[in-house]
Design an enzyme around this catalytic site. Structure first.
Site, PDB file in Angstrom:
ATOM      1  N   HIS A   6      -4.089   4.717  15.375  1.00 54.41           N
ATOM      2  CA  HIS A   6      -3.351   5.441  14.336  1.00 54.41           C
ATOM      3  C   HIS A   6      -3.396   6.931  14.658  1.00 54.41           C
ATOM      4  O   HIS A   6      -4.482   7.518  14.735  1.00 54.41           O
ATOM      5  CB  HIS A   6      -3.992   5.167  12.963  1.00 54.41           C
ATOM      6  CG  HIS A   6      -3.350   5.915  11.833  1.00 54.41           C
ATOM      7  ND1 HIS A   6      -3.819   5.834  10.542  1.00 54.41           N
ATOM      8  CD2 HIS A   6      -2.294   6.749  11.777  1.00 54.41           C
ATOM      9  CE1 HIS A   6      -3.075   6.583   9.747  1.00 54.41           C
ATOM     10  NE2 HIS A   6      -2.136   7.160  10.472  1.00 54.41           N
ATOM     11  N   GLY A  44      -3.159   0.638   6.652  1.00 51.78           N
ATOM     12  CA  GLY A  44      -3.531   1.815   7.430  1.00 51.78           C
ATOM     13  C   GLY A  44      -4.837   1.660   8.173  1.00 51.78           C
ATOM     14  O   GLY A  44      -5.036   2.258   9.226  1.00 51.78           O
ATOM     15  N   HIS A  54       4.057  13.341  26.962  1.00 51.90           N
ATOM     16  CA  HIS A  54       4.409  12.574  28.161  1.00 51.90           C
ATOM     17  C   HIS A  54       3.204  11.900  28.817  1.00 51.90           C
ATOM     18  O   HIS A  54       2.113  12.462  28.881  1.00 51.90           O
ATOM     19  CB  HIS A  54       5.108  13.485  29.184  1.00 51.90           C
ATOM     20  CG  HIS A  54       4.213  14.566  29.700  1.00 51.90           C
ATOM     21  ND1 HIS A  54       3.358  14.376  30.753  1.00 51.90           N
ATOM     22  CD2 HIS A  54       4.012  15.835  29.264  1.00 51.90           C
ATOM     23  CE1 HIS A  54       2.678  15.476  30.978  1.00 51.90           C
ATOM     24  NE2 HIS A  54       3.054  16.383  30.076  1.00 51.90           N
ATOM     25  N   SER A  80       0.833  -1.203   0.000  1.00 49.28           N
ATOM     26  CA  SER A  80       0.000   0.000   0.000  1.00 49.28           C
ATOM     27  C   SER A  80       0.869   1.253   0.000  1.00 49.28           C
ATOM     28  O   SER A  80       2.094   1.168   0.116  1.00 49.28           O
ATOM     29  CB  SER A  80      -0.811  -0.002   1.298  1.00 49.28           C
ATOM     30  OG  SER A  80       0.095  -0.066   2.387  1.00 49.28           O
ATOM     31  N   GLY A  81       0.237   2.429  -0.089  1.00 56.66           N
ATOM     32  CA  GLY A  81       0.956   3.686   0.088  1.00 56.66           C
ATOM     33  C   GLY A  81       1.636   3.706   1.456  1.00 56.66           C
ATOM     34  O   GLY A  81       2.781   4.148   1.604  1.00 56.66           O
ATOM     35  N   HIS A  82       0.908   3.213   2.459  1.00 59.73           N
ATOM     36  CA  HIS A  82       1.474   3.122   3.805  1.00 59.73           C
ATOM     37  C   HIS A  82       2.708   2.201   3.793  1.00 59.73           C
ATOM     38  O   HIS A  82       3.707   2.471   4.469  1.00 59.73           O
ATOM     39  CB  HIS A  82       0.375   2.597   4.733  1.00 59.73           C
ATOM     40  CG  HIS A  82       0.776   2.444   6.151  1.00 59.73           C
ATOM     41  ND1 HIS A  82       1.401   3.436   6.874  1.00 59.73           N
ATOM     42  CD2 HIS A  82       0.648   1.383   7.003  1.00 59.73           C
ATOM     43  CE1 HIS A  82       1.625   2.995   8.101  1.00 59.73           C
ATOM     44  NE2 HIS A  82       1.186   1.758   8.196  1.00 59.73           N
TER      45      HIS A  82
HETATM   46  C1  LIG Z   1      -0.591   9.369   5.473  1.00 60.99           C
HETATM   47  C2  LIG Z   1      -2.108   9.510   5.545  1.00 60.99           C
HETATM   48  O1  LIG Z   1      -2.748   9.860   4.611  1.00 60.99           O
HETATM   49  S1  LIG Z   1      -2.833   9.116   7.054  1.00 60.99           S
HETATM   50  C3  LIG Z   1      -4.570   9.362   6.843  1.00 60.99           C
HETATM   51  C4  LIG Z   1      -5.066  10.588   7.566  1.00 60.99           C
HETATM   52  N1  LIG Z   1      -6.505  10.691   7.329  1.00 60.99           N
HETATM   53  C5  LIG Z   1      -7.256  11.673   7.832  1.00 60.99           C
HETATM   54  O2  LIG Z   1      -6.781  12.541   8.539  1.00 60.99           O
HETATM   55  C6  LIG Z   1      -8.703  11.601   7.450  1.00 60.99           C
HETATM   56  C7  LIG Z   1      -9.616  11.997   8.603  1.00 60.99           C
HETATM   57  N2  LIG Z   1     -10.991  11.869   8.159  1.00 60.99           N
HETATM   58  C8  LIG Z   1     -11.869  12.881   8.151  1.00 60.99           C
HETATM   59  O3  LIG Z   1     -11.586  14.014   8.577  1.00 60.99           O
HETATM   60  C9  LIG Z   1     -13.240  12.526   7.597  1.00 60.99           C
HETATM   61  O4  LIG Z   1     -13.793  13.674   6.978  1.00 60.99           O
HETATM   62  C10 LIG Z   1     -14.203  11.962   8.700  1.00 60.99           C
HETATM   63  C11 LIG Z   1     -13.762  10.515   9.008  1.00 60.99           C
HETATM   64  C12 LIG Z   1     -14.193  12.762   9.968  1.00 60.99           C
HETATM   65  C13 LIG Z   1     -15.647  11.959   8.221  1.00 60.99           C
HETATM   66  O5  LIG Z   1     -15.732  11.288   7.025  1.00 60.99           O
HETATM   67  P1  LIG Z   1     -17.195  10.801   6.507  1.00 60.99           P
HETATM   68  O6  LIG Z   1     -17.751   9.798   7.462  1.00 60.99           O
HETATM   69  O7  LIG Z   1     -17.024  10.375   5.089  1.00 60.99           O
HETATM   70  O8  LIG Z   1     -18.088  12.093   6.682  1.00 60.99           O
HETATM   71  P2  LIG Z   1     -18.613  13.123   5.595  1.00 60.99           P
HETATM   72  O9  LIG Z   1     -17.540  13.514   4.636  1.00 60.99           O
HETATM   73  O10 LIG Z   1     -19.891  12.571   5.066  1.00 60.99           O
HETATM   74  O11 LIG Z   1     -18.911  14.409   6.494  1.00 60.99           O
HETATM   75  C14 LIG Z   1     -19.950  14.446   7.430  1.00 60.99           C
HETATM   76  C15 LIG Z   1     -20.055  15.875   7.946  1.00 60.99           C
HETATM   77  O12 LIG Z   1     -18.881  16.186   8.713  1.00 60.99           O
HETATM   78  C16 LIG Z   1     -18.177  17.300   8.122  1.00 60.99           C
HETATM   79  N3  LIG Z   1     -16.744  16.970   8.209  1.00 60.99           N
HETATM   80  C17 LIG Z   1     -16.134  15.862   7.723  1.00 60.99           C
HETATM   81  N4  LIG Z   1     -14.839  15.870   8.049  1.00 60.99           N
HETATM   82  C18 LIG Z   1     -14.618  17.014   8.735  1.00 60.99           C
HETATM   83  C19 LIG Z   1     -13.461  17.569   9.324  1.00 60.99           C
HETATM   84  N5  LIG Z   1     -12.284  16.924   9.292  1.00 60.99           N
HETATM   85  N6  LIG Z   1     -13.590  18.739   9.983  1.00 60.99           N
HETATM   86  C20 LIG Z   1     -14.799  19.399  10.031  1.00 60.99           C
HETATM   87  N7  LIG Z   1     -15.933  18.905   9.476  1.00 60.99           N
HETATM   88  C21 LIG Z   1     -15.835  17.722   8.845  1.00 60.99           C
HETATM   89  C22 LIG Z   1     -18.666  17.371   6.676  1.00 60.99           C
HETATM   90  O13 LIG Z   1     -18.524  18.675   6.163  1.00 60.99           O
HETATM   91  C23 LIG Z   1     -20.097  16.931   6.828  1.00 60.99           C
HETATM   92  O14 LIG Z   1     -20.826  18.018   7.363  1.00 60.99           O
HETATM   93  P3  LIG Z   1     -22.390  18.283   6.930  1.00 60.99           P
HETATM   94  O15 LIG Z   1     -23.134  17.047   7.376  1.00 60.99           O
HETATM   95  O16 LIG Z   1     -22.731  19.516   7.673  1.00 60.99           O
HETATM   96  O17 LIG Z   1     -22.352  18.422   5.447  1.00 60.99           O
END
Ligand SMILES: CC(=O)SCCNC(=O)CCNC(=O)[C@H](O)C(C)(C)COP(=O)(O)OP(=O)(O)OC[C@H]1O[C@@H](n2cnc3c(N)ncnc32)[C@H](O)[C@@H]1OP(=O)(O)O
Length: 203
Positions: free
Chosen positions: A134, A60, A125, A7-9
């Protein structure tokens, strides 16, 4: 060393391994359509030459990593730590966990099994992370925080001191957590608010 998960991870884990002067011997993935990861050929099952090699699970998604860990229980690698990470001598990191570049794990913190402490994140700490947690890139877990099994803290999120986060919680990217969070909650925003609850299917 065997990487399980092309994976990318997995690519980032290759960097972690190479940063310490070690080498990747095999990459395995169940998906037979995946043929290579960076310059490594991908195998699709274990063979005799892989016997006794430590395995790191490069998946991941916390729930999936847990399922695979249950399959590979006896061969999991010790924790892998990128050369540039800062890990306190008084902290503890259990097997199967990975600490990415520039992450910091401060004094007396405890990291469970199969956790991901991603690039540039901070675990301060005395915080205690259970298995399969994660912490995404740039997230900050301040002092004396407890995080339950399988929880995912999104990129750039902040958890203030002394907070307890339940199991299989999802904290959205950029959220600021100022109160305790129950099991399975999905939390977004500043201050963090619960928008729904995870099921096994959507974790
Ligand atoms: C190396 C790497 O890549 S490591 C991976 C790191 N990954 C991340 O940080 C991803 C974190 N995930 C998120 O922030 C996602 O948006 C989640 C899990 C919180 C929600 O995802 P979903 O379940 O698909 O929710 P969805 O996109 O349908 O959003 C639901 C509501 O929350 C809001 N919302 C979603 N994410 C966020 C956020 N991070 N901050 C503020 N509001 C948010 C949306 O705007 C939506 O609002 P509405 O109902 O008023 O329209």
């Amino acid at each position: 060393m065997i990487i399980f998960g092309a994976s990318g991870h997995g690519k980032v884990i290759i960097d972690v391994i190479e940063s310490t002067g070690n080498s990747v011997d095999f990459v395995i993935d169940d998906d037979v359509s995946v043929k290579e990861l960076l310059e490594y050929k991908v195998d699709h099952s274990f063979n005799a030459s892989m016997k006794n090699q430590p395995v790191i699970i490069a998946v991941g998604k916390n729930q999936t990593r847990k399922r695979i860990a249950e399959r590979l229980e006896n061969s999991i690698s010790e924790a892998l730590v990128h050369r540039s990470a800062m890990v306190s001598n008084s902290s503890f990191i259990d097997f199967g966990s990975v600490v990415m570049a520039n992450a910091s794990i401060n004094s007396s913190a405890t990291i469970g099994k199969h956790c991901i402490i991603n690039t540039n994140s901070v675990v301060e700490h005395d915080s205690i992370l259970s298995d399969f947690v994660h912490i995404s890139p740039g997230a900050v877990i301040t002092g004396n925080v407890k995080i339950g099994e399988g929880s995912h803290v999104g990129a750039g999120a902040i958890v203030i001191p002394g907070i307890t986060i339940g199991k299989w919680v999802t904290i959205g990217a950029g959220a600021v957590i100022i109160e305790d969070i129950p099991d399975n909650a999905v939390v977004v925003g500043n201050p963090g608010r619960i928008i729904k609850f995870n099921t096994v299917e959507n974790e």
